[in-house]
Scaffold this motif. Structure first.
Motif, PDB file in Angstrom:
ATOM      1  N   ASP A 150       3.723  10.289 -11.019  1.00  0.00           N
ATOM      2  CA  ASP A 150       3.493   9.851  -9.744  1.00  0.00           C
ATOM      3  C   ASP A 150       4.422  10.798  -8.539  1.00  0.00           C
ATOM      4  O   ASP A 150       3.814  11.042  -7.315  1.00  0.00           O
ATOM      5  N   GLU A 151       5.512  10.896  -8.836  1.00  0.00           N
ATOM      6  CA  GLU A 151       6.391  11.815  -7.814  1.00  0.00           C
ATOM      7  C   GLU A 151       6.049  13.116  -7.599  1.00  0.00           C
ATOM      8  O   GLU A 151       5.850  13.583  -6.549  1.00  0.00           O
ATOM      9  N   TYR A 152       5.559  13.751  -8.625  1.00  0.00           N
ATOM     10  CA  TYR A 152       5.110  15.340  -8.727  1.00  0.00           C
ATOM     11  C   TYR A 152       3.580  15.299  -8.084  1.00  0.00           C
ATOM     12  O   TYR A 152       3.204  16.043  -7.029  1.00  0.00           O
ATOM     13  N   LEU A 153       2.582  14.524  -9.034  1.00  0.00           N
ATOM     14  CA  LEU A 153       1.267  14.696  -8.689  1.00  0.00           C
ATOM     15  C   LEU A 153       0.846  13.561  -7.456  1.00  0.00           C
ATOM     16  O   LEU A 153      -0.342  13.767  -7.319  1.00  0.00           O
ATOM     17  N   ASN A 154       1.563  12.764  -7.070  1.00  0.00           N
ATOM     18  CA  ASN A 154       1.039  11.658  -5.897  1.00  0.00           C
ATOM     19  C   ASN A 154      -0.026  11.090  -6.709  1.00  0.00           C
ATOM     20  O   ASN A 154      -1.085  10.623  -6.065  1.00  0.00           O
ATOM     21  N   PHE A 211       0.809  -1.095   0.083  1.00  0.00           N
ATOM     22  CA  PHE A 211      -0.107   0.183   0.030  1.00  0.00           C
ATOM     23  C   PHE A 211       0.965   1.333   0.163  1.00  0.00           C
ATOM     24  O   PHE A 211       1.821   1.352   0.806  1.00  0.00           O
ATOM     25  N   ILE A 212       0.613   2.066  -0.834  1.00  0.00           N
ATOM     26  CA  ILE A 212       1.400   3.489  -1.109  1.00  0.00           C
ATOM     27  C   ILE A 212       0.328   4.571  -0.459  1.00  0.00           C
ATOM     28  O   ILE A 212      -0.662   4.881  -1.181  1.00  0.00           O
ATOM     29  N   HIS A 213       0.983   5.138   0.424  1.00  0.00           N
ATOM     30  CA  HIS A 213       0.251   6.563   0.891  1.00  0.00           C
ATOM     31  C   HIS A 213       0.621   7.502  -0.032  1.00  0.00           C
ATOM     32  O   HIS A 213       1.672   7.961   0.062  1.00  0.00           O
TER      33      HIS A 213
END
Length: 411
Positions: free
Chosen positions: A130-134, A42-44
């Motif tokens: 994913d890194e910037y906008l999550n 699970f990635i928060h």
């Protein structure tokens, strides 16, 4: 009788219990594998922090990045981007901010539109955001598809329209002033988009001998300001390309006569329909003007130079499209034709919207014609395909260009 009935009931109960026990055992075996722990992480993702960072970078007063950097990264002005995002949020629930059962805020429309435009303009893969906008890969991909579909549905009728009578008059005047060709509607040509993820059962339909991978063909008409008026998105079928294109909306609307017909006068002769500058693969119709393969006389050489110089508009249009929207410079990723079509049409519509937003469109205001259910008659089709009119138009244009000042040649 009572004894027999009691014995029969006991046997039925025993059989029922056995069946239930067997079913329970079977269900336990099937569900036992699902209870085995899986290696799923699970990635928060902190969506709110990502939203605050995005707003601080681009969308608040005195943002970190100014208008120039915004346009370079989003391919359009901030006001146009916000306008599109607001229209999508107003018309499609997928772009509206929601909360889950735990009260956690979801992605906003600006976040999803930013993800989509970064994929269109920069050619980014969905997981690279994913890194910037999550934002997960799946959400980014869905944002792209919904963004393109929404743009086509909301703005396609205006920015991919066939020209009206007002548009045609403005096109005549603009092209004659720029290129010296009276009655010219634009330049027509095609380009190919690699489709390496084409499904196996469609590869034969989308393959050509001169391309290593399946390709999708885009037929488009462009003006000198790179305003793209029409397009046809279809298969690349080798020698059957023109057979497919003759059935397309592009040819039916603007060449076979259902579009408004505006006459023009050339060398004292009146012609009923405008024409497109084309290359040698197109037929000798009255709506196509092609160059000479081997001109001998000076005036034919001048006409060839003028025609090829004017036809660079559509070549430049394809170059600008692929430079601005990197997603169509790369091979198409989707395996569905409709999604590829939405992506290409969205890029064309956004391109035309940017041209209008910057004040560079020949026809900035859409003036619709009165409703007219015009049908294509056989006589009109024969008139359009009349090779005699084609030769007469070509000869008159050669004589006209010989004594006309053309800025692109006589500067």
């Amino acid at each position: 009788m009572p004894l027999v009935s009691s014995s029969s009931d006991d046997d039925t109960d025993v059989n029922t219990i056995a069946v239930i026990a067997e079913a329970a055992h079977f269900m336990f075996q099937n569900t036992a594998s699902s209870s085995v722990p899986r290696n799923r992480t699970f990635i928060h993702r902190d969506r709110q922090t990502a939203e605050q960072q995005l707003m601080a970078d681009y969308f608040v007063p005195n943002s970190k990045f100014g208008d120039v950097i915004f346009r370079n990264r989003f391919r359009m002005s901030r006001r146009l981007f916000v306008r599109i995002a607001q229209d999508l949020e107003m018309n499609y629930p997928i772009f509206q901010t929601t909360y889950n059962a735990g009260g956690v805020k979801g992605f906003t429309g600006l976040q999803k539109c930013t993800s989509a435009i970064r994929q269109l303009g920069g050619g980014s893969t969905p997981d690279s955001l994913d890194e910037y906008l999550n934002m997960s890969e799946r959400t980014s991909r869905e944002s792209l598809y919904n963004y393109c579909s929404g743009v086509v549905q909301l703005y396609g009728a205006e920015y991919m329209r066939r020209p009206t009578t007002s548009d045609i008059q403005l096109l005549y005047a603009a092209h004659e002033a720029k290129h010296g060709f009276p009655g010219m509607l634009g330049s027509i040509d095609c380009t190919h988009w690699d489709w390496r993820s084409c499904p196996t059962y469609l590869r034969g339909q989308y393959m050509r001998g001169d391309h290593r991978y399946p390709t999708i063909i885009l037929e488009a008409v462009a003006s000198y300001d790179l305003w793209i008026w029409h397009s046809y998105f279809g298969v690349a079928g080798g020698n059957n390309d023109l057979n497919v294109l003759y059935q397309s909306p592009l040819f039916n609307d603007t060449i076979l006569g259902t579009a408004p017909s505006c006459s023009f006068v050339l060398e004292g002769e009146e012609y009923k329909h405008g024409y497109y500058l084309a290359d040698g693969i197109y037929p000798n119709w009255a709506t196509f003007v092609k160059s000479f393969s081997h001109p001998i006389t000076p005036k034919k050489k001048r006409f060839k130079a003028a025609q090829e110089a004017a036809r660079k508009d559509v070549e430049r249009a394809f170059g600008v499209l692929k430079a601005k929207w990197a997603i169509i410079r790369q091979p198409a990723r989707s395996v569905e034709v409709d999604r590829c079509k939405d992506i290409m049409y969205a890029c064309l519509i956004l391109h035309n919207m940017i041209i209008q937003d910057e004040g560079r469109a020949i026809c900035p205001v859409h003036v619709p014609d009165s409703p007219n259910e015009q049908e294509v008659s056989p006589d009109l089709i024969l008139e359009i395909r009349n090779q005699g009119i084609h030769q007469k138009l070509l000869a008159d244009l050669v004589d006209h260009i010989e004594h006309t000042y053309i800025p692109t040649l006589d500067h």
